[in-house]
Design a protein around this motif. Structure first.
Motif, PDB file in Angstrom:
ATOM      1  N   ARG A 263       0.798  -1.234   0.000  1.00  0.00           N
ATOM      2  CA  ARG A 263       0.000   0.000   0.000  1.00  0.00           C
ATOM      3  C   ARG A 263       0.830   1.283   0.000  1.00  0.00           C
ATOM      4  NH1 ARG A 263      -3.879  -0.921   4.997  1.00  0.00           N
ATOM      5  NH2 ARG A 263      -1.872  -1.276   5.965  1.00  0.00           N
ATOM      6  N   LEU A 279       5.803   7.125   0.444  1.00  0.00           N
ATOM      7  CA  LEU A 279       4.547   7.850   0.636  1.00  0.00           C
ATOM      8  C   LEU A 279       3.439   6.853   0.968  1.00  0.00           C
ATOM      9  CD1 LEU A 279       4.904  10.078  -2.537  1.00  0.00           C
ATOM     10  CD2 LEU A 279       5.501  10.733  -0.228  1.00  0.00           C
ATOM     11  N   PHE A 280       2.533   7.272   1.840  1.00  0.00           N
ATOM     12  CA  PHE A 280       1.452   6.391   2.283  1.00  0.00           C
ATOM     13  C   PHE A 280       0.095   7.021   1.997  1.00  0.00           C
ATOM     14  CE2 PHE A 280       5.065   6.058   5.191  1.00  0.00           C
ATOM     15  CZ  PHE A 280       5.370   4.713   5.085  1.00  0.00           C
ATOM     16  N   GLY A 281      -0.913   6.165   1.877  1.00  0.00           N
ATOM     17  CA  GLY A 281      -2.260   6.714   1.704  1.00  0.00           C
ATOM     18  C   GLY A 281      -3.288   5.708   1.254  1.00  0.00           C
ATOM     19  N   HIS A 282      -2.877   4.747   0.422  1.00  0.00           N
ATOM     20  CA  HIS A 282      -3.861   3.777  -0.067  1.00  0.00           C
ATOM     21  C   HIS A 282      -4.326   2.866   1.060  1.00  0.00           C
ATOM     22  CE1 HIS A 282      -4.539   4.377  -4.288  1.00  0.00           C
ATOM     23  NE2 HIS A 282      -3.264   4.592  -4.494  1.00  0.00           N
ATOM     24  N   GLN A 283      -5.594   2.476   0.968  1.00  0.00           N
ATOM     25  CA  GLN A 283      -6.208   1.650   2.013  1.00  0.00           C
ATOM     26  C   GLN A 283      -6.078   0.162   1.708  1.00  0.00           C
ATOM     27  OE1 GLN A 283      -8.086   2.970   4.717  1.00  0.00           O
ATOM     28  NE2 GLN A 283      -7.510   5.026   4.147  1.00  0.00           N
ATOM     29  N   ASP A 284      -5.697  -0.164   0.482  1.00  0.00           N
ATOM     30  CA  ASP A 284      -5.596  -1.571   0.086  1.00  0.00           C
ATOM     31  C   ASP A 284      -4.441  -1.724  -0.896  1.00  0.00           C
ATOM     32  OD1 ASP A 284      -6.224  -4.266  -0.281  1.00  0.00           O
ATOM     33  OD2 ASP A 284      -8.365  -3.868  -0.159  1.00  0.00           O
ATOM     34  N   ARG A 308      -5.165   7.785  -7.001  1.00  0.00           N
ATOM     35  CA  ARG A 308      -4.461   8.840  -6.264  1.00  0.00           C
ATOM     36  C   ARG A 308      -3.333   9.421  -7.096  1.00  0.00           C
ATOM     37  NH1 ARG A 308      -5.416   8.128  -0.086  1.00  0.00           N
ATOM     38  NH2 ARG A 308      -7.147   6.677  -0.161  1.00  0.00           N
ATOM     39  N   SER A 316       2.205  15.280  -0.714  1.00  0.00           N
ATOM     40  CA  SER A 316       0.755  15.214  -0.549  1.00  0.00           C
ATOM     41  C   SER A 316       0.161  14.347  -1.649  1.00  0.00           C
ATOM     42  CB  SER A 316       0.149  16.614  -0.596  1.00  0.00           C
ATOM     43  OG  SER A 316       0.225  17.133  -1.901  1.00  0.00           O
ATOM     44  N   GLN A 317      -1.132  14.075  -1.521  1.00  0.00           N
ATOM     45  CA  GLN A 317      -1.815  13.224  -2.495  1.00  0.00           C
ATOM     46  C   GLN A 317      -3.209  13.767  -2.777  1.00  0.00           C
ATOM     47  OE1 GLN A 317      -2.942   9.371  -0.691  1.00  0.00           O
ATOM     48  NE2 GLN A 317      -2.199  10.203   1.222  1.00  0.00           N
ATOM     49  N   VAL A 319      -7.007  12.598  -3.990  1.00  0.00           N
ATOM     50  CA  VAL A 319      -7.796  11.363  -3.975  1.00  0.00           C
ATOM     51  C   VAL A 319      -8.994  11.504  -4.911  1.00  0.00           C
ATOM     52  CG1 VAL A 319      -8.907   9.651  -2.495  1.00  0.00           C
ATOM     53  CG2 VAL A 319      -7.134  11.119  -1.550  1.00  0.00           C
TER      54      VAL A 319
ATOM     55  N   MET B  97      -4.529  15.464   0.738  1.00  0.00           N
ATOM     56  CA  MET B  97      -4.125  15.101   2.092  1.00  0.00           C
ATOM     57  C   MET B  97      -2.650  14.735   2.127  1.00  0.00           C
ATOM     58  SD  MET B  97      -6.439  11.704   2.017  1.00  0.00           S
ATOM     59  CE  MET B  97      -6.181  11.129   3.653  1.00  0.00           C
ATOM     60  N   ALA B  99       0.793  12.753   2.463  1.00  0.00           N
ATOM     61  CA  ALA B  99       1.199  11.417   2.012  1.00  0.00           C
ATOM     62  C   ALA B  99       2.208  10.804   2.977  1.00  0.00           C
ATOM     63  CB  ALA B  99       1.795  11.509   0.620  1.00  0.00           C
ATOM     64  N   VAL B 103      -1.119   4.550   7.034  1.00  0.00           N
ATOM     65  CA  VAL B 103      -2.513   4.104   7.095  1.00  0.00           C
ATOM     66  C   VAL B 103      -2.592   2.934   8.066  1.00  0.00           C
ATOM     67  CG1 VAL B 103      -4.435   3.217   5.721  1.00  0.00           C
ATOM     68  CG2 VAL B 103      -2.825   4.813   4.712  1.00  0.00           C
TER      69      VAL B 103
END
Lengths: 475, 259
Positions: A263, A279-284, A308, A316-317, A319, B97, B99, B103
């Motif tokens: 993810r 970088l992080f952000g996806h839920q799956d 994204r 930043s991202q 969505v 938002m 990054a 999560v």
């Protein structure tokens, strides 16, 4: 007085080589005189030179009496006439120069305008209407992989294709001859280094815009960097905690973006063999990734239902939401627009300024199954010809579909179907747009939900012939 | 003193270089700009005495002076503007938002709508509480309660001993107490209404309304209670019980008798 002069007086044009020579001499003389103007002698001399040269090439001279009768112009008139003639010649020369300059400027301006539009992501060359559906006989099939093709890339100069498959091998093909140029075989698990290669399914590949580096990612969390020309292994990037599902080089640089089922999105510098950031952000699990020349990349978030856009400098991202199912593939059309496909059978066109798709084509490849229990064909791959209105989508519906993006990317119209049996696991247009490459397999690239026995695990080169469309009567 | 010479030189130089108007303004009391002074004096701070350094500090300001002496440049602005966790300028624009926030491993697949608990006592949806209206509306409950009471009494006659008897006894007692409390509340209400009517009548006659103090209200209530006890011939009983209780209290306060 010369025959030429007399003829000119009568209104006949001077002809012959001599005339040209005379004119040239006159021009040279005048040029040397500059702004001082012509002296009386100068004019006379010019006239004499031209008459000498012309008299030989023209008809025999008339008797002097006739000549005197014809000659009714004074020295003043003669001077005036010659000056006018000289000015006319100068004007013609200047016009020719100006035309040439304007043409060059138009070309340069056109190129600059195109570059600016490309940077802004507004460039949309209208080529889709010119594309002619290729015949089945024209499609070249390259066989070499034992199992389903999972991904492929075309070199920037359109000379070679790299394909990878579930058999863990990578093959370099010549576009011209269709022969294998190099094979990177499967590496045995646990066998350290000799020879280097992948020990699990290769899920993604990317090639740098200068054609120097090839990156490949597999299910065993590794990213291998190869020298594209010689297929020599250079580096191995470790860091992802799950299967690497997407790779893309930033155009014009050696910056590599990677994404994974863990993810996260990671940034690497291949030239310096270094990791940059995560970088992080996806839920799956992330399914696919793409990038162009801006310092950002786009990802398809699979089951989390989001697309994204990752702004690397700003950390930043953005969505985007739109598909109902798992978003399995994505491709940038230009810097501002992208196309994605999902397992709900829909193809979506996105703009970076809207969180919802600009256009959504549901059941893009139709439905399958028993009546009343129909399910849409999953979209397993999408491709777009850079900065144009041409998009291709692949599924296992026995065809690749070409689509035209409407005005402002707010519409998606079907152009034609290209028959291809099997799972179209990867699609790539050549840089020039002369051909489309499809990676065909008996199974889906991410699993074994179905198996199409009639399909052949192969790389298919589909030529795209363009027929110029005559402009509409109204325009 | 070398420092003094330096300063004099610097001052002279500065004066010579500046146009006349500027010098006039300085003499009027404006002084040099702190930044300009800082630039001029940057080179000579190492040669200055403490006295001169203090003078310099007062001249250019503490912050500038600290930077000047320590050689610290002001903190650089952060290269990246801070990103709000989630901000949307326009409702059609995509959500932007950070990054850099990890999560959580377990994600919320199905959004759970939070149940909002409502207390009907303090909720406008339940309407205003008016005791009179309430009593009128639920008057039929009194009949039901009376029937239930009769039923409990019958049950008591059946079970003359044992746990069941005790339970029924307690239930009956509770019912009677509730009834008594309700009657008391009713009486209180009637008294309150009577006072209100009296006040209204006085106001109509032209008198100013008089509101009883709490202590007076208590006295009135006590008088009413005694009247009621007298009427029901329970006054003697009540008073003897009260005397006994008071005597017990007094005894408790007396010192223990030595045997």
């Amino acid at each position: 007085m010369s025959a030429t002069a007399a003829a000119r007086k009568r209104g006949k044009p001077a002809s012959g080589a001599g005339a040209g020579a005379g004119a040239g001499k006159r021009r040279r003389k005048a040029d040397s005189a500059g702004d001082r103007g012509k002296s009386k002698g100068g004019g006379k001399m010019n006239e004499e030179i031209s008459s000498d040269s012309e008299s030989e090439s023209l008809a025999p001279r008339k008797p002097e009496e006739e000549e005197e009768e014809e000659l009714e112009e004074t020295a003043q008139e003669k001077k005036l006439r010659l000056a006018k003639l000289y000015l006319e010649q100068l004007r013609q020369q200047e016009e020719e120069k100006a035309e040439a300059r304007a043409f060059e400027e138009d070309q340069v301006a056109g190129r600059l305008k195109e570059d600016v539009l490309e940077q802004r992501g507004r460039l949309q060359k209208l080529v889709a209407k010119e594309i002619q559906a290729p015949a089945s006989a024209d499609i070249r099939v390259l066989r070499g992989h034992q199992l389903s093709i999972t991904c492929l890339v075309v070199t920037p100069d359109d000379s070679a294709i790299f394909s990878a498959a579930k058999d863990c091998s990578i093959i370099k093909w010549s576009v011209e001859s269709g022969r294998k140029l190099h094979v990177i075989p499967r590496a045995k698990k646990g066998a350290e280094g000799k020879p280097p290669g992948h020990s699990s399914h290769v899920l993604c590949m990317a090639i740098s815009s200068d054609g120097k580096y090839l990156a490949s990612g597999d299910r065993s969390k590794l990213i291998l960097i190869w020298e594209a020309q010689s297929c020599q292994h250079l580096y191995t990037f470790t860091g992802h905690r799950d299967a690497v599902s997407g790779l893309a080089f930033r155009r014009g640089t050696h910056q590599l973006y990677s994404t994974s089922h863990d993810r996260s999105v990671k940034v690497w510098n291949v030239a310096e063999n270094s990791y940059v950031e995560t970088l992080f952000g996806h839920q799956d699990a992330v399914a696919a990734l793409d990038a162009l020349s801006r310092e950002c990349c786009v990802t398809a978030g699979g089951r989390d239902g989001t697309v994204r856009v990752w702004k690397i400098p700003e950390e930043s991202q953005l969505v985007f939401y739109g598909h109902q199912g798992s978003i399995d593939c994505i491709h940038l059309i230009n810097e501002e627009h992208m196309v994605s496909g999902a397992d709900d059978g829909s193809v979506a066109l996105w703009g970076l300024s809207k969180k919802r798709p600009l256009a959504l084509q549901r059941e893009a490849h139709g439905l399958r199954g028993e009546p009343g229990l129909e399910q849409p064909f999953w979209i397993s791959s999408v491709a777009a010809l850079l900065n144009t209105d041409l998009v291709a989508t692949g599924s296992h519906s026995s065809c690749v579909r070409l689509w035209q993006c409407g005005e402002g990317f707010r519409q998606l119209d079907l152009l034609c179907d290209i028959p291809l049996v099997g799972f179209i696991n990867s699609l790539k247009f050549s840089s020039s747009g002369d051909f489309l490459v499809a990676g065909v397999g008996q199974e889906h690239r991410l699993g074994r939900w179905w198996r199409i026995k009639e399909a052949r695990n192969s790389v298919c080169i589909i030529p795209l012939r363009r027929v110029p469309v005559p402009p509409a009567a109204g325009s | 003193m070398p420092g003094a010479n330096y300063r004099a030189g610097a001052g002279a130089g500065a004066g010579a270089r500046r146009p006349r108007g500027a010098r006039d303004r300085e003499e009027d009391g404006g002084g040099l700009e702190p930044a300009a002074v800082a630039r001029d004096l940057l080179r000579g701070t190492s040669n200055m005495s403490f006295e001169e350094l203090l003078e310099l500090q007062s001249q250019v300001g503490t912050k500038t002076y600290k930077q000047l002496v320590a050689g610290n440049s002001p903190k650089k602005q952060a290269s990246r503007p801070p990103i709000q966790n989630a901000c949307v300028a326009d409702k059609h624009r995509p959500l932007e938002m950070s990054a850099k926030i990890r999560v959580p491993f377990l994600r919320q697949v199905v959004p759970i709508s939070k149940k909002v608990a409502r207390d009907p006592r303090f909720d406008d949806l339940s309407g205003e509480y008016n005791p009179e209206v309430f009593d009128k509306t639920y008057q039929f409950l009194n009949d039901i309660r009376a029937k239930e009471k009769e039923l409990v009494k019958k049950q008591l006659k059946k079970h003359l001993s044992g746990e069941e008897h005790e339970k029924l006894q307690q239930l009956l007692q509770r019912m009677e107490q509730q009834e008594m409390a309700q009657q008391e509340r009713k009486q209180q209400q009637e008294l309150h209404l009577a006072l209100k009517q009296e006040r209204r009548a006085q106001a109509q006659q032209g008198h100013r309304p008089y509101f009883l103090k709490k202590s007076e209200q208590r006295q009135l209530a006590l008088a009413e209670k005694f009247k009621e006890l007298k009427r029901s011939k329970k006054l003697e009983n009540f008073l003897s019980r009260k005397r006994r209780r008071n005597a017990g209290k007094d005894r408790r306060h007396l010192p223990l008798s030595k045997e």
